[in-house]
Design a protein around this motif. Structure first.
Motif, mmCIF file in Angstrom:
data_model
loop_
_atom_site.group_PDB
_atom_site.id
_atom_site.type_symbol
_atom_site.label_atom_id
_atom_site.label_comp_id
_atom_site.label_asym_id
_atom_site.label_seq_id
_atom_site.Cartn_x
_atom_site.Cartn_y
_atom_site.Cartn_z
ATOM 1 N N TYR A 11 0.800 -1.164 -0.050
ATOM 2 C CA TYR A 11 -0.004 -0.199 -0.049
ATOM 3 C C TYR A 11 0.948 1.101 -0.028
ATOM 4 N N HIS A 12 1.982 1.214 0.582
ATOM 5 C CA HIS A 12 2.866 2.375 0.673
ATOM 6 C C HIS A 12 3.962 2.377 -0.522
ATOM 7 N N GLY A 13 3.990 1.378 -1.398
ATOM 8 C CA GLY A 13 5.069 1.424 -2.309
ATOM 9 C C GLY A 13 6.560 0.817 -1.885
ATOM 10 N N VAL A 14 7.384 0.856 -2.724
ATOM 11 C CA VAL A 14 8.616 0.206 -2.681
ATOM 12 C C VAL A 14 9.722 1.170 -3.077
ATOM 13 N N ASP A 15 9.570 2.610 -2.762
ATOM 14 C CA ASP A 15 10.429 3.542 -2.972
ATOM 15 C C ASP A 15 11.437 3.378 -1.864
ATOM 16 N N PRO A 16 12.816 3.166 -2.106
ATOM 17 C CA PRO A 16 13.819 3.023 -1.145
ATOM 18 C C PRO A 16 14.099 4.144 -0.382
ATOM 19 N N GLU A 17 13.689 5.378 -0.981
ATOM 20 C CA GLU A 17 14.019 6.534 -0.059
ATOM 21 C C GLU A 17 12.794 6.756 0.808
ATOM 22 N N ILE A 19 11.297 4.320 2.198
ATOM 23 C CA ILE A 19 11.394 3.224 3.274
ATOM 24 C C ILE A 19 12.398 3.560 4.144
ATOM 25 N N ALA A 20 13.424 3.877 3.760
ATOM 26 C CA ALA A 20 14.492 4.430 4.658
ATOM 27 C C ALA A 20 14.153 5.579 5.499
ATOM 28 N N ALA A 21 13.482 6.766 4.785
ATOM 29 C CA ALA A 21 13.048 7.808 5.440
ATOM 30 C C ALA A 21 11.992 7.296 6.873
ATOM 31 N N PHE A 22 11.094 6.565 6.453
ATOM 32 C CA PHE A 22 9.944 6.124 7.250
ATOM 33 C C PHE A 22 10.676 5.416 8.521
ATOM 34 N N ALA A 23 11.828 4.463 8.192
ATOM 35 C CA ALA A 23 12.327 3.576 9.455
ATOM 36 C C ALA A 23 13.022 4.520 10.227
ATOM 37 N N ARG A 24 13.988 5.500 9.532
ATOM 38 C CA ARG A 24 14.569 6.394 10.331
ATOM 39 C C ARG A 24 13.767 7.429 11.308
ATOM 40 N N HIS A 25 12.656 7.731 10.687
ATOM 41 C CA HIS A 25 11.754 8.490 11.455
ATOM 42 C C HIS A 25 10.926 7.653 12.543
ATOM 43 N N ALA A 26 10.653 6.575 12.350
ATOM 44 C CA ALA A 26 10.087 5.740 13.541
ATOM 45 C C ALA A 26 11.292 5.447 14.701
ATOM 46 N N GLU A 27 12.406 5.246 13.965
ATOM 47 C CA GLU A 27 13.620 5.199 15.015
ATOM 48 C C GLU A 27 13.804 6.347 15.831
ATOM 49 N N ASP A 28 13.865 7.561 15.657
ATOM 50 C CA ASP A 28 14.070 8.786 15.959
ATOM 51 C C ASP A 28 13.308 9.065 16.865
ATOM 52 N N VAL A 69 16.517 -1.765 5.486
ATOM 53 C CA VAL A 69 16.309 -1.001 6.777
ATOM 54 C C VAL A 69 17.305 -0.926 7.782
ATOM 55 N N ALA A 70 18.057 -2.068 7.869
ATOM 56 C CA ALA A 70 19.100 -2.346 8.854
ATOM 57 C C ALA A 70 19.894 -1.520 8.467
ATOM 58 N N ALA A 71 20.363 -1.242 7.189
ATOM 59 C CA ALA A 71 21.486 -0.512 6.801
ATOM 60 C C ALA A 71 21.198 1.171 6.934
ATOM 61 N N ALA A 72 20.045 1.232 6.984
ATOM 62 C CA ALA A 72 19.507 2.909 7.168
ATOM 63 C C ALA A 72 19.425 3.240 8.553
ATOM 64 N N THR A 73 19.528 2.323 9.410
ATOM 65 C CA THR A 73 19.044 2.625 10.558
ATOM 66 C C THR A 73 20.165 2.029 11.961
#
Length: 285
Positions: A11-17, A19-28, A69-73
């Motif tokens: 539903y949210h797509g497979v845009d790598p930027e 996915i990485a931004a979402f994961a980093r935001h959730a982590e922060d 995601v692991a590489a981006a967080t």
């Protein structure tokens, strides 16, 4: 209470930027974990319950996404909700999971597995739909044996999988085996949790009485198998706009983790939904 967040590429797509931004935001923001679902294939007429699933939904491979995601967080735990275990070979899967855990320095710790509900998906993988429960049980046992085995090698002889005197390295990061949570909406899933699971993550539209009965069955089965029922984690889905009272009610039921899914189609709005949730529950406090 711990809080995780789901990201559904269908539903949210497979845009790598994104996915990485979402994961980093959730982590922060202080979310403990990020979960991804799985479908290996879809097909015209496939249904989840009464609802037909569009066959073009882009369900990306969750383990590949979690590696990304692991590489981006740096801190957020990695989870699946759920990985379709009967359609994965345990020798390959044990290697992939241990590799992600090593590369993420011990964050592949919320693997949740399920059986799948689409007969056509099983057929595409060459799996008899009726055997998927037994296959999943064997796969769990085989993976744990491979993770625990040393240089002398380990052997396994089952109905579906077998190997002799093999070694699987690398091992998970700093632990003898990775936790395996059981997903599902049935009493069979609850029993599997009690016998083999490290946690229960029920889904589906269960009424409160049946949900409570399944959790009690999981704990009762664990005790009967000589396992500590108090050690079982209990994860539930929650809504992104849930209230403190709703969280307290789930905590009273013994829930230890809530996973929420943002609903907005726009990426910026999804980030805002996460921020509002984190502020409401003081995740960064």
């Amino acid at each position: 209470m711990r809080f995780g967040v789901g990201y559904n590429t269908a539903y949210h797509g497979v845009d790598p930027e994104e996915i990485a931004a979402f994961a980093r935001h959730a982590e922060d923001l202080g979310f403990e974990s990020l979960y991804l679902p799985e479908h290996l294939v879809l097909y015209p007429g496939a249904k989840l319950g009464p609802y037909e699933i569009p066959q073009t939904l882009p369900y990306a491979d969750p383990l590949d996404c979690l590696s990304f995601v692991a590489a981006a967080t740096s801190r957020i735990l990695l989870g699946t909700g759920v990985l379709l275990l009967p359609y994965r070979h345990p020798v390959v899967l044990a290697k992939r999971l241990a590799t992600i855990d090593v590369l993420s320095r011990g964050r592949m710790r919320l693997l949740t597995v399920g059986l799948g509900t689409l007969p056509g998906e099983a057929a595409a993988m060459g799996v008899d739909f009726r055997t998927r429960g037994r296959r999943a049980d064997e796969a769990i046992d085989a993976m744990r044996l491979l993770w625990a085995g040393g240089e002398e090698g380990v052997s396994f002889a089952g109905e579906f999988f077998s190997f002799e005197n093999v070694c699987s390295y690398p091992k998970p990061h700093g632990v003898a085996r990775l936790p395996i949570h059981i997903g599902g909406s049935s009493r069979a899933a609850a029993r599997r949790t009690g016998l083999r699971g490290d946690g229960y993550f029920p889904g589906g539209a269960l009424d409160p009485a049946e949900r409570a009965a399944q959790v009690e069955l999981a704990r009762w089965t664990a005790a009967g198998a000589g396992r500590d029922p108090r050690a079982l984690e209990y994860t539930r889905w929650g809504s992104i706009d849930m209230t403190a009272a709703q969280v307290e009610a789930l905590a009273a039921e013994g829930v230890t983790r809530i996973v929420v899914n943002p609903t907005a189609a726009d990426p910026d709005r999804r980030h805002e939904e996460l921020s509002a949730f984190a502020e409401r529950f003081s995740l960064t406090g």
